[in-house]
Write an enzyme that holds these catalytic residues in place. Sequence first.
Site, PDB file in Angstrom:
ATOM      1  N   SER A 157       0.840  -1.194   0.000  1.00 29.44           N
ATOM      2  CA  SER A 157       0.000   0.000   0.000  1.00 29.44           C
ATOM      3  C   SER A 157       0.876   1.247   0.000  1.00 29.44           C
ATOM      4  CB  SER A 157      -0.884   0.003   1.246  1.00 29.44           C
ATOM      5  OG  SER A 157      -1.426   1.285   1.442  1.00 29.44           O
ATOM      6  N   SER A 189      -0.267   4.037   1.146  1.00 29.02           N
ATOM      7  CA  SER A 189      -0.788   4.945   2.176  1.00 29.02           C
ATOM      8  C   SER A 189       0.231   5.329   3.248  1.00 29.02           C
ATOM      9  CB  SER A 189      -2.050   4.361   2.803  1.00 29.02           C
ATOM     10  OG  SER A 189      -3.079   4.371   1.845  1.00 29.02           O
ATOM     11  N   THR A 233     -10.402  -0.078   4.030  1.00 30.17           N
ATOM     12  CA  THR A 233     -10.503  -0.562   2.650  1.00 30.17           C
ATOM     13  C   THR A 233     -11.252  -1.889   2.599  1.00 30.17           C
ATOM     14  OG1 THR A 233      -9.249  -0.951   0.615  1.00 30.17           O
ATOM     15  CG2 THR A 233      -8.199  -1.674   2.646  1.00 30.17           C
ATOM     16  N   LYS A 266     -15.516  -1.378   4.175  1.00 31.39           N
ATOM     17  CA  LYS A 266     -16.001   0.000   4.044  1.00 31.39           C
ATOM     18  C   LYS A 266     -17.459   0.159   4.487  1.00 31.39           C
ATOM     19  CE  LYS A 266     -12.823   1.756   0.575  1.00 31.39           C
ATOM     20  NZ  LYS A 266     -12.626   2.603  -0.599  1.00 31.39           N
ATOM     21  N   ASP A 313     -12.752   9.202  -0.277  1.00 37.88           N
ATOM     22  CA  ASP A 313     -12.629   8.805  -1.695  1.00 37.88           C
ATOM     23  C   ASP A 313     -13.407   9.809  -2.550  1.00 37.88           C
ATOM     24  OD1 ASP A 313     -11.093   6.531  -1.264  1.00 37.88           O
ATOM     25  OD2 ASP A 313     -12.851   5.266  -0.934  1.00 37.88           O
ATOM     26  N   GLY A 317     -18.879  -0.251 -14.323  1.00 36.36           N
ATOM     27  CA  GLY A 317     -18.863  -0.924 -13.026  1.00 36.36           C
ATOM     28  C   GLY A 317     -19.983  -0.464 -12.120  1.00 36.36           C
ATOM     29  N   GLY A 347     -19.790  -1.503  -8.539  1.00 38.71           N
ATOM     30  CA  GLY A 347     -19.322  -1.884  -7.205  1.00 38.71           C
ATOM     31  C   GLY A 347     -19.233  -0.685  -6.277  1.00 38.71           C
ATOM     32  N   TYR A 394      -4.478   2.810 -10.497  1.00 39.00           N
ATOM     33  CA  TYR A 394      -3.206   3.548 -10.570  1.00 39.00           C
ATOM     34  C   TYR A 394      -2.011   2.627 -10.805  1.00 39.00           C
ATOM     35  CZ  TYR A 394      -3.370   2.373  -5.612  1.00 39.00           C
ATOM     36  OH  TYR A 394      -3.494   1.706  -4.423  1.00 39.00           O
ATOM     37  N   GLY A 406      -5.754   6.888 -11.603  1.00 46.09           N
ATOM     38  CA  GLY A 406      -6.296   6.979 -10.249  1.00 46.09           C
ATOM     39  C   GLY A 406      -5.336   7.441  -9.167  1.00 46.09           C
TER      40      GLY A 406
END
Length: 419
Positions: free
Chosen positions: A20, A22, A59, A63, A100, A124, A126, A201, A222
């Site tokens: 990740s 992050s 994540t 969520k 987000d 999509g 989702g 991304y 992204g």
Amino acid sequence: MSQTPVLSPYGLLGKTLGHSYSPAIHKALGNPAYALFERAPHELAQFLAQPDLKGLNVTIPYKQTVMSACQSLSDAAKRIGCVNTMVRQADNSWYGHNTDYDGFIFMLQRANITITGKKVLVLGDGATSHTVHIALEDLGAREIIHLSRKTAPFYEEAPQHAHDTEVIINTTPVGMYPNCPNQLISLADFTNLTGVVDVIYNPYRTALLIEAEQKGIPYSDGLPMLVGQAVAAATLFQKKTFTKEEAERIITQLRQEQENIILIGMPGVGKTTVGEALANRFKRPLIDCDDEFEKRYCHPGEYIATHGEADFREKETVLLQELCKTTGAIIATGGGVVTRPENYASLRQNGRIYWLQRPLTALATDNRPLSQGGLQRLETLYTIRQPLYTAFSQVCVNFTTPDEGANYIEEEYHAHFNS
Ligand SMILES: Nc1ncnc2c1ncn2[C@@H]1O[C@H](COP(=O)(O)OP(=O)(O)O)[C@@H](O)[C@H]1O
Ligand SMILES: O=C(O)C1=C[C@@H](OP(=O)(O)O)[C@@H](O)[C@H](O)C1
Ligand SMILES: [Mg+2]
């Protein structure tokens, strides 16, 4: 004596967290106390009850799950139906928000893709598409169509929307590493596009975005959304604001570390040699496609001599697809990669492509079957390939010594990311 906290006060909560970005992004935003928390569903309640925790990003697949643990929710989180950021309040309760949403809007704004009054096609249905949908509504979209695999309208119906769709947004994982390049729909019939966005991304440019780039349509990957959501979360965690420039600096740094430097050009021009020089300067691995071919089969020249060029090209394309999934490398290609259009997406997805040029009379021809037959043969080859090298490259490099070539590329690469 105060007790040492057992947990880092901030972090990302998920079930299985691969690599990740992050922690690195939050560190760059001044918060080094950001960890990765992998927890199973039955561990969640106890985990969230720990008083040391001050702020979380959430994540897949939690969520929605964590919403019930939040005593208060932002308007956006309520409308979207999921939370990706939780902030501990003074009374110890959790406040849930969805950054987000903020990241998506930031991504559109910096790419100058406007939504007001437009028809948008979302690929999509989702969790991410819900966030995107609410943001598109708030930005004043005229019409929002979601194409899906399971419920109508389906992806196959995309051509029906080709004449009037103005923005396309991919929220599916199709095209994501490691199954890349790959795309759900083609842009060929779309005549009215003002923007194409992919929330993926990795790779930097999905096949969908490469098609947009080739058609001259503004596009965004992204990564800005990822950085934008992290900045919005950090604003809540650290109770301070960040400038757009700080977000841009992080995006640039990640891109600069990851973009491959790809060398194309005539056989014998110096792709391998300049590649070695660049690998030393950048302290990056060198991937030489001809060497990789040789490891798997035999020397490319020998392979062409025994199996023919067409067979060689087939194998080379498959190998290229595999090799170019990597990031942060120097890639020296074989001189003929430009002869197959599908190789472009493989090279471009994570790479800036440099076309090396030297006078044909100076090129090495040893061990190169396609360069045999003297200068005239090279000239014929060049006439065929010159437009292909032009179409495949972002930068043309005319040089004499390998060091001169490497110098030029090093300077151009840094200037490109920091201008
Ligand atoms: N700029 C240059 N000037 C002179 N000779 C060079 C230069 N670049 C490469 N060479 C020589 O040419 C030969 C082919 O170079 P190489 O890097 O293998 O080319 P490519 O990978 O493009 O086929 C090597 O012997 C190399 O030492
Ligand atoms: O130009 C070509 O078609 C070829 C170039 C060679 O690589 P170099 O460009 O490194 O010589 C090698 O891939 C193969 O012999 C075919
Ligand atoms: Mg070579």
